[in-house]
Design a protein around this motif. Structure first.
Motif, PDB file in Angstrom:
ATOM      1  N   THR A  84       0.828  -1.198   0.000  1.00 45.82           N
ATOM      2  CA  THR A  84       0.000   0.000   0.000  1.00 45.82           C
ATOM      3  C   THR A  84       0.865   1.250   0.000  1.00 45.82           C
ATOM      4  N   ASP A  85       0.321   2.316  -0.559  1.00 48.76           N
ATOM      5  CA  ASP A  85       0.978   3.630  -0.477  1.00 48.76           C
ATOM      6  C   ASP A  85       0.667   4.214   0.890  1.00 48.76           C
ATOM      7  N   THR A  86       1.674   4.788   1.513  1.00 47.96           N
ATOM      8  CA  THR A  86       1.471   5.374   2.838  1.00 47.96           C
ATOM      9  C   THR A  86       2.082   6.763   2.890  1.00 47.96           C
ATOM     10  N   SER A  87       1.921   7.374   4.014  1.00 49.31           N
ATOM     11  CA  SER A  87       2.470   8.720   4.195  1.00 49.31           C
ATOM     12  C   SER A  87       3.997   8.659   4.252  1.00 49.31           C
ATOM     13  N   VAL A  96       0.516 -10.058   6.194  1.00 47.90           N
ATOM     14  CA  VAL A  96       0.751  -8.629   6.430  1.00 47.90           C
ATOM     15  C   VAL A  96       0.616  -7.796   5.157  1.00 47.90           C
ATOM     16  N   ILE A  97       0.411  -6.494   5.385  1.00 49.58           N
ATOM     17  CA  ILE A  97       0.412  -5.501   4.298  1.00 49.58           C
ATOM     18  C   ILE A  97       1.634  -4.623   4.531  1.00 49.58           C
ATOM     19  N   VAL A  98       2.391  -4.398   3.451  1.00 51.25           N
ATOM     20  CA  VAL A  98       3.662  -3.689   3.544  1.00 51.25           C
ATOM     21  C   VAL A  98       3.582  -2.362   2.791  1.00 51.25           C
ATOM     22  N   ALA A  99       4.258  -1.337   3.340  1.00 47.07           N
ATOM     23  CA  ALA A  99       4.332  -0.036   2.671  1.00 47.07           C
ATOM     24  C   ALA A  99       5.244  -0.141   1.455  1.00 47.07           C
ATOM     25  N   ASN A 141       8.864  -0.621   2.686  1.00 47.72           N
ATOM     26  CA  ASN A 141       9.158  -2.006   3.062  1.00 47.72           C
ATOM     27  C   ASN A 141       9.015  -2.224   4.578  1.00 47.72           C
ATOM     28  N   THR A 142       8.003  -1.606   5.150  1.00 50.69           N
ATOM     29  CA  THR A 142       7.679  -1.772   6.569  1.00 50.69           C
ATOM     30  C   THR A 142       6.253  -2.303   6.665  1.00 50.69           C
TER      31      THR A 142
END
Length: 185
Positions: free
Chosen positions: A150-153, A181-184, A159-160
């Motif tokens: 997912t795109d994050t801030s 899990v979902i990764v940034a 990769n977190t």
């Protein structure tokens, strides 16, 4: 081997031609020799057959036990897998309870869920069951299964792990189930 050779040396070789006859003494010696050889061969064969039967009986007896042990091991492995599945289902049930309590407005329900959660952690620690750390970690293929990105801030490093879809667990240090899990990005 020497004893046999020494015994055979007692008998002188006899060359027979078409016209020669064996005298009685020579015939008796040959008959005695052949009789002893035949008896020796028969006794050796009897001993070999007896030893072969003992080996066969031993193998039969122990192969049955080996088969039994293999069956018992397969049964134990099946039971272990069943127990592990039940553990995972219980842990998922408790995760649902935690999520429900978190969304609830009822203070007594949240308090009861917290108490149950604390007791569960105590019990699972005793049997060596622990939750795999995930949130905020870098994904590790041994412990995490990335189901999405997912795109994050900008505050979250790429990769977190940003979300745990389903918790993973270790049982006495072995992976019981990887965490989804979902990764940034």
């Amino acid at each position: 081997m020497e004893k046999i050779e020494n015994r055979l040396l007692q008998f002188e070789p006899i060359e027979l031609d078409d016209e020669a006859d064996l005298d009685t003494e020579q015939a008796d010696q040959l008959l005695t020799l052949f009789t002893r050889l035949a008896k020796g061969q028969w006794k050796t064969r009897q001993k070999a057959d007896h030893a072969a039967q003992k080996v066969t009986d031993y193998l039969d007896e122990h192969s049955d036990r080996v088969t039994e042990l293999k069956e018992e091991r397969a049964d134990l492995e099946d039971r272990q897998e069943q127990h592990q599945r039940v553990l995972l289902e219980l842990m998922d049930l408790f995760a649902q309870l935690d999520e429900t309590a978190r969304r609830s407005d009822s203070e007594p329900f949240q308090s009861a869920a917290t108490t149950i959660h604390e007791r569960l952690e105590s019990i699972t620690a005793k049997i060596g069951l622990e939750r795999i750390p995930a949130q905020g970690e870098s994904p590790d293929s041994l412990y995490h299964h990335v189901v999405d990105t997912t795109d994050t801030s900008a505050a979250v490093e790429a990769n977190t792990i940003v979300e745990v879809v389903r918790h993973g667990y270790l049982l006495r240090g072995d992976v019981l189930r990887k965490a989804d899990v979902i990764v940034a990005k």
